[in-house]
Design a protein around this motif. Structure first.
Motif: not given
Length: 142
Positions: A136-142
């Motif tokens: 979730g964090i990785t996709t949100l930070a993209r």
């Protein structure tokens, strides 16, 4: 990764994360502390709740798989996505059948010692929520 796929993976990751925390780490242990809840009653409730959770998780896994595959996910998104899918598959395909057989025996009246299968399930669940948070964090930070 396209924005629709990113949005889908982000939303599903955090909803899935919340559901697992609420059910596996709150509801499951607390139900056995409620007055009048015996082991057989708790197991019966737990089987229903986890069957419903696993059904929802299967839908979430399918959404993540399709979004990651169709969206051309980069490696930082792909790694936690694969981890989540593998951990869920291990829980449902490897650990859960043994727990179901054991709960069948307990519900039939057998007095059995504590199960290590629950420890394996909790370990996989802990790894899965960690991977879901990372996804979730990785996709949100993209």
């Amino acid at each position: 990764m396209n924005t629709t796929a990113e949005a889908a993976v982000t939303a599903v990751s955090f909803v899935w994360f919340g559901m697992v925390l609420a059910i596996s780490f709150l509801e499951a242990p607390l139900k056995f502390r409620a007055p009048g809840v015996t082991i057989p009653i708790g197991l019966g409730i737990g089987r229903l709740v986890f069957r419903a959770l696993n059904f929802a998780e299967a839908a979430f896994a399918a959404i993540v798989l399709v979004a990651v595959a169709a969206g051309g996910a980069p490696t930082p998104v792909l790694v936690p996505a694969v981890a989540v899918l593998v951990l869920f598959a291990a829980q449902v395909g490897v650990v859960r059948p043994g727990l179901n057989r054991r709960s069948d025996r307990v519900l039939a009246g057998e007095d059995l010692p504590r199960s290590r299968g629950h420890l394996y399930y909790v370990a996989l669940e802990t790894a899965k929520v960690t991977a879901l948070l990372a996804l979730g964090i990785t996709t949100l930070a993209r």
